[in-house]
Design a protein around this motif. Sequence first.
Motif, short mmCIF file in Angstrom:
data_model
loop_
_atom_site.label_atom_id
_atom_site.label_comp_id
_atom_site.label_asym_id
_atom_site.label_seq_id
_atom_site.Cartn_x
_atom_site.Cartn_y
_atom_site.Cartn_z
N ASP A 317 19.07 23.76 -25.17
CA ASP A 317 18.82 23.27 -23.80
C ASP A 317 20.00 22.43 -23.32
O ASP A 317 20.44 22.56 -22.16
CB ASP A 317 17.54 22.44 -23.76
CG ASP A 317 16.29 23.29 -23.97
OD1 ASP A 317 16.39 24.52 -23.79
OD2 ASP A 317 15.23 22.73 -24.33
N LEU A 318 20.52 21.55 -24.18
CA LEU A 318 21.68 20.73 -23.80
C LEU A 318 22.89 21.62 -23.55
O LEU A 318 23.61 21.44 -22.56
CB LEU A 318 21.98 19.71 -24.90
CG LEU A 318 23.24 18.86 -24.68
CD1 LEU A 318 23.12 18.01 -23.42
CD2 LEU A 318 23.52 17.99 -25.91
N ALA A 319 23.13 22.57 -24.44
CA ALA A 319 24.30 23.46 -24.29
C ALA A 319 24.22 24.24 -22.99
O ALA A 319 25.23 24.44 -22.31
CB ALA A 319 24.39 24.40 -25.48
N GLU A 320 23.03 24.68 -22.63
CA GLU A 320 22.87 25.44 -21.39
C GLU A 320 23.18 24.59 -20.17
O GLU A 320 23.72 25.09 -19.17
CB GLU A 320 21.46 26.01 -21.32
CG GLU A 320 21.24 27.17 -22.28
CD GLU A 320 19.78 27.58 -22.41
OE1 GLU A 320 18.95 27.03 -21.64
OE2 GLU A 320 19.48 28.43 -23.25
N THR A 321 22.88 23.30 -20.21
CA THR A 321 23.23 22.42 -19.08
C THR A 321 24.74 22.28 -18.95
O THR A 321 25.23 21.93 -17.88
CB THR A 321 22.60 21.03 -19.24
OG1 THR A 321 23.19 20.35 -20.36
CG2 THR A 321 21.09 21.11 -19.41
N ARG A 322 25.47 22.55 -20.03
CA ARG A 322 26.94 22.48 -20.01
C ARG A 322 27.56 23.84 -19.71
O ARG A 322 28.78 23.99 -19.81
CB ARG A 322 27.46 21.98 -21.36
CG ARG A 322 26.84 20.65 -21.81
CD ARG A 322 27.29 19.51 -20.92
NE ARG A 322 26.59 18.29 -21.22
CZ ARG A 322 26.88 17.44 -22.22
NH1 ARG A 322 27.87 17.72 -23.05
NH2 ARG A 322 26.19 16.33 -22.38
N ALA A 348 37.19 26.16 -25.23
CA ALA A 348 35.74 26.40 -25.29
C ALA A 348 35.16 25.86 -26.59
O ALA A 348 34.08 25.26 -26.60
CB ALA A 348 35.45 27.89 -25.16
N VAL A 349 35.87 26.05 -27.69
CA VAL A 349 35.41 25.52 -28.98
C VAL A 349 35.38 24.00 -28.95
O VAL A 349 34.46 23.37 -29.48
CB VAL A 349 36.29 26.05 -30.13
CG1 VAL A 349 35.89 25.42 -31.45
CG2 VAL A 349 36.19 27.57 -30.22
N GLU A 350 36.37 23.41 -28.33
CA GLU A 350 36.39 21.94 -28.21
C GLU A 350 35.20 21.45 -27.41
O GLU A 350 34.56 20.45 -27.76
CB GLU A 350 37.71 21.49 -27.57
CG GLU A 350 37.94 19.99 -27.62
CD GLU A 350 38.02 19.46 -29.05
OE1 GLU A 350 37.51 18.34 -29.29
OE2 GLU A 350 38.56 20.17 -29.92
N ALA A 351 34.87 22.15 -26.33
CA ALA A 351 33.70 21.78 -25.53
C ALA A 351 32.43 21.89 -26.35
O ALA A 351 31.52 21.05 -26.25
CB ALA A 351 33.63 22.66 -24.28
#
Length: 364
Positions: A317-322, A348-351
């Motif tokens: 859920d958190l990743a989807e908000t990002r 992208a990997v850093e994010a």
Amino acid sequence: MHANTLNFSAGPGALPASVLAKTREAIVALPETGLSVLGMSHRSDWFLAILDEAERNIRDLLGLSERYAVTFLQGGSSLLFATVPMNFATPAFAPPEYVISGYWSARASAEAGRVSGHRIVWDGQRTGFRELPVLDRLDVDARAAYLHYVSNETIEGLQFSAPTGDLPVPLIADMSSDFLSKPLEVERFGMIYAHAQKNLGPTGVTVALFDREMLERIPSGMPHILDFRTQIAHGSNYNTPPVFAIYVLTLITRWLRDDIGGLTQMQYINEAKAARLYDLFDEMGDVVTVHARRPWRSRMNVAFTFGDARLDRAFLDLAETRGMSGLEGHRSLRGLRASLYNAVTPEAVEALCETVSEFALQRA
């Protein structure tokens, strides 16, 4: 960061931004023809040139000699699981041997069992598919038609090292999820195949490389469409091929050559991406569990969990908000999975790493 950049899906996977831009233009009108790539004839001079370039680029990237034939097939690995034994598991040899190292190699072995006799030379199920064997130390029957394995297990996050020793039989590999992610000694293989939707482009095309000596083993009387020699003899144009998928694959090979600088540089980038994520997980101790044991961890697919289905769901859920997508684990293993294919950028990997760290701190 655009959502396409934050696509960690195991397949279809991310595409490079420059390839997406060219593809978007081609869907409306190819600069060379004025027609949409979706409506281009597979018999046109334009597409014949694309087929020639796709093969040439793959040969150049791998340093591939004329000892090997290159062809573009359909049906993905799932069809090849059956057609490989149909073509090569003949009565002239002992049954082929299979390594079962995860979900997909188990599928390959099961399908071979429907076609011919075969022997399982190693099965990782006893360890929960967390480790791999050394290929040249396996007890392989020297009379076997071939030894088959999957070089990178996308679900469990396991990746074989390149074979270094000699094997007494031809080696056949499904390299769908790590083909063209690093240099490769093709001369060690009798056949390599890889469907596109990981590192090579959209679904619909499968690259296959054959040692030409292997083709002499194919029995007569095979259905033409299933006989590997048919596709090679017709230049991958026996029946209507997936024009769009092969075009995008050609763009990918150009990107690897011109933008990345070749497979050695691609390997360096991929290893750095994987190391960044694995190092973070290792620093977090018991907070995160990586499925694969350390010596066999894949640089392409990282299977992990926070240890609880509710926590894994909260992280998604958190990743989807990002703006991140594709992080769900496979239904057979569950948990989480980050696929770090060629087109997934270090940024992208850093994010992703920043999101993992933030999530862990919130629950500390």
